[in-house]
Design an enzyme around this catalytic site. Structure first.
Site, PDB file in Angstrom:
ATOM      1  N   LEU A   1      34.064 -77.720  25.803  1.00 29.33           N
ATOM      2  CA  LEU A   1      34.010 -77.976  27.307  1.00 29.33           C
ATOM      3  C   LEU A   1      33.569 -79.377  27.448  1.00 29.33           C
ATOM      4  O   LEU A   1      32.626 -79.956  26.865  1.00 29.33           O
ATOM      5  CB  LEU A   1      33.032 -76.876  28.005  1.00 29.33           C
ATOM      6  CG  LEU A   1      33.392 -75.606  28.253  1.00 29.33           C
ATOM      7  CD1 LEU A   1      32.483 -74.684  28.884  1.00 29.33           C
ATOM      8  CD2 LEU A   1      34.825 -75.600  29.131  1.00 29.33           C
ATOM      9  N   ASP A   2      34.030 -80.073  28.200  1.00 29.04           N
ATOM     10  CA  ASP A   2      33.876 -81.710  28.573  1.00 29.04           C
ATOM     11  C   ASP A   2      32.165 -81.670  29.239  1.00 29.04           C
ATOM     12  O   ASP A   2      31.763 -80.538  29.601  1.00 29.04           O
ATOM     13  CB  ASP A   2      34.747 -81.953  29.839  1.00 29.04           C
ATOM     14  CG  ASP A   2      36.206 -82.214  29.273  1.00 29.04           C
ATOM     15  OD1 ASP A   2      36.220 -82.155  28.067  1.00 29.04           O
ATOM     16  OD2 ASP A   2      37.097 -82.405  30.250  1.00 29.04           O
ATOM     17  N   LYS A   3      31.693 -82.928  29.310  1.00 30.26           N
ATOM     18  CA  LYS A   3      30.354 -82.935  29.730  1.00 30.26           C
ATOM     19  C   LYS A   3      30.229 -82.544  31.104  1.00 30.26           C
ATOM     20  O   LYS A   3      29.170 -81.943  31.345  1.00 30.26           O
ATOM     21  CB  LYS A   3      30.171 -84.341  29.487  1.00 30.26           C
ATOM     22  CG  LYS A   3      28.588 -84.754  29.727  1.00 30.26           C
ATOM     23  CD  LYS A   3      28.030 -86.083  29.500  1.00 30.26           C
ATOM     24  CE  LYS A   3      26.838 -86.346  30.011  1.00 30.26           C
ATOM     25  NZ  LYS A   3      26.506 -88.146  29.971  1.00 30.26           N
TER      26      LYS A   3
ATOM     27  N   SER B   1      32.090 -80.403  32.536  1.00 32.60           N
ATOM     28  CA  SER B   1      32.652 -79.001  32.724  1.00 32.60           C
ATOM     29  C   SER B   1      31.491 -77.866  32.820  1.00 32.60           C
ATOM     30  O   SER B   1      30.565 -78.092  32.071  1.00 32.60           O
ATOM     31  CB  SER B   1      33.650 -78.798  31.791  1.00 32.60           C
ATOM     32  OG  SER B   1      34.797 -79.706  32.072  1.00 32.60           O
TER      33      SER B   1
END
Length: 376
Positions: free
Chosen positions: A242-244, A246
Site C-alpha cells: 500500500l502506498d505511503k 494509502s
C-alpha cells in the site's frame, strides 16, 4: 334509605367489642393508651406545611412533625462517634469500626506504589498466547534457502549468505552450493541445531497514512512494521503493498503459499477501494473507467464502480488487477487527483471493528477461507 348494615354508620365510634363482632378479622382489638391517643390527635390536628423552603427560619420549619419549641422538649439523642475520612472495611477494630485487613496486598498484588502514589501493575515476562497454524506438510523438493527462510531464521537473501558461509547442513553434510534442494524427510541443521517449518501466523492491520509498506527502509521515517512491533515472535512480512499515503487493510503473515496466492498477478484477487477525488467525477469519465483506459503498461479497467456521495467526489471501485499504483494511475490518466485511497476489502477481509492503526489476528474460519479461496 337505610344502610344495608346498621352498624356501618357507627364503625368509627363503636368500642372494640362491636368492631370484633363486625369485622372479618376476629382478633381482639385493644384500645390505645390515653397518652398515645392525645399525641396522635395533636399530630393530626396540626396543619402540614406544603413546602420545605430552606429560607424558612429554624423556628417555623417543620421537621418530622415537630416545631423547634416542641422538639426541645424531646430527650436528646446520644452523640454518634465520628467516622474516619475513608470508609473502613475489613475486620472490626476495638473502636467498633472495620479496618483494612492485614495481608490483603499479599493475597491480591497490584504492584509497587510509585512516588506519585499511583499503583503500577507488575509487568510479566511471559508472552501471551495467540493463534498459530501448523504449516503444510512438504510434498516435494524445496530450495534450501526457502526452507531456511520458512523456519523463521531469516529471509531468503540472508539464507543464501548463511549457506555460502557453511552454516547449514543436510543429513549431516555441510552444503555451500546455492540452489540445493531439500527432499521430504531430510534433516536440515543450522549451527548444529535442527530446524523445521515454523508455525504460521496471520495479522490484519488497518494501515494509517504516512507509513511505508516495507520491512526495512533507511530513507523512510515510519514503516508498517512499527505498528505491529511485538505482536508475535515469528518473522512476518506484509502481503502486497500500500502506498505511503494509502489507507486500509494490509495482511501480514509468514505463510509463503498464501502470499503467492494473494499477490501473483495471474491469480487476480478482488480488492475494493474507497476513493476521494479533488473534483466531481463526470458521467463520461465514469463510463470510461468502467470500459477501460489505456496506460503505459497496457489496458486497465474497474470491474465495478459507483458514486458513494451526492457530491460525486467519493467513488467506490472494485478491481482485480494487482499492478503498481493502478487505481491512482487510472484516475490521473483522466485528469483527477486522488486525495484519499482506502482499501476496505481484501481477500474476504473487511475493516469491521478495526480502528485506524490497530491490528488483530485472523480467526480460524478466516484462515480456512484464505487457504481454500472461498472468499471470492
Amino acid at each position: 334509605m337505610q344502610p344495608k348494615y346498621k352498624n356501618m354508620a357507627k364503625f368509627n365510634t363503636e368500642n372494640s367489642s362491636t368492631l370484633s363482632r363486625f369485622a372479618k378479622d376476629k382478633r381482639v382489638r385493644t384500645t390505645a393508651p390515653k397518652e398515645s391517643s392525645e399525641r396522635s390527635e395533636r399530630n393530626f390536628s396540626r396543619p402540614k406545611r406544603a413546602s420545605y423552603n430552606p429560607h424558612f427560619t429554624e423556628d417555623n420549619r417543620l421537621r418530622d412533625g415537630y416545631t423547634q419549641s416542641e422538639r426541645s422538649e424531646r430527650p436528646a439523642r446520644p452523640a454518634r462517634p465520628s467516622r474516619p475520612a475513608s470508609k473502613p472495611f475489613g475486620k472490626r477494630s476495638e473502636g467498633g469500626f472495620k479496618s483494612k485487613p492485614q495481608g490483603r496486598s499479599a493475597a491480591k498484588p497490584y504492584g509497587k506504589r510509585s512516588e506519585e502514589g499511583r499503583s503500577e501493575r507488575p509487568r510479566t515476562t511471559e508472552r501471551r498466547s495467540y493463534p498459530k497454524f501448523n504449516p503444510n506438510k512438504q510434498t516435494g523438493e524445496v530450495r534450501l534457502n526457502r526452507f531456511v527462510a520458512q523456519s523463521g531464521i531469516c529471509s531468503r537473501r540472508e539464507a543464501d549468505e548463511l549457506i555460502a558461509a557453511g552454516l547449514v547442513s543436510i543429513n549431516g553434510v555441510i552444503v555451500t552450493e546455492l540452489g540445493t534442494k531439500v527432499k521430504p524427510g531430510d534433516e536440515v541443521r543450522f549451527n548444529g541445531e535442527k530446524i523445521q517449518g515454523e508455525k504460521h501466523v496471520y495479522l490484519l492491520l488497518n494501515k494509517p497514512k504516512g507509513y511505508v509498506t516495507t520491512l526495512e527502509d533507511d530513507h523512510a521515517a515510519k514503516t508498517v512494521m512499527e505498528l505491529i512491533e511485538g505482536a508475535c515472535t515469528e518473522r512476518v512480512y506484509p502481503v502486497g503493498r500500500l502506498d505511503k499515503n494509502s489507507l486500509g487493510l494490509l495482511l501480514f503473515t509468514n505463510d509463503g503459499d498464501i502470499t503467492r496466492t494473494l499477490t501473483h498477478p495471474s491469480l487476480k484477487k478482488k480488492k475494493i477501494y474507497e476513493v476521494t477525488l479533488d473534483q466531481p467525477l463526470t458521467r463520461a469519465d465514469f463510463e470510461t473507467l468502467a470500459e477501460g483506459v489505456t496506460l503505459e503498461d497496457g489496458e486497465a479497467y474497474f470491474d465495478e464502480i459507483s458514486w458513494l456521495k451526492d457530491d460525486k467526489k467519493s467513488v467506490g471501485v472494485e478491481i482485480h488487477s494487482g499492478r503498481n499504483r493502478i487505481v491512482r494511475r487510472m484516475f490521473e490518466h483522466l485528469g483527477y487527483q486522488v486525495t484519499k485511497l482506502d482499501r476496505v476489502y481484501y481477500a474476504g477481509l473487511t475493516k469491521k471493528n478495526l480502528k485506524r492503526g490497530a491490528w488483530r489476528f485472523l480467526t480460524v474460519d478466516e484462515v480456512n477461507r484464505l487457504k481454500s479461496g472461498r472468499y471470492e
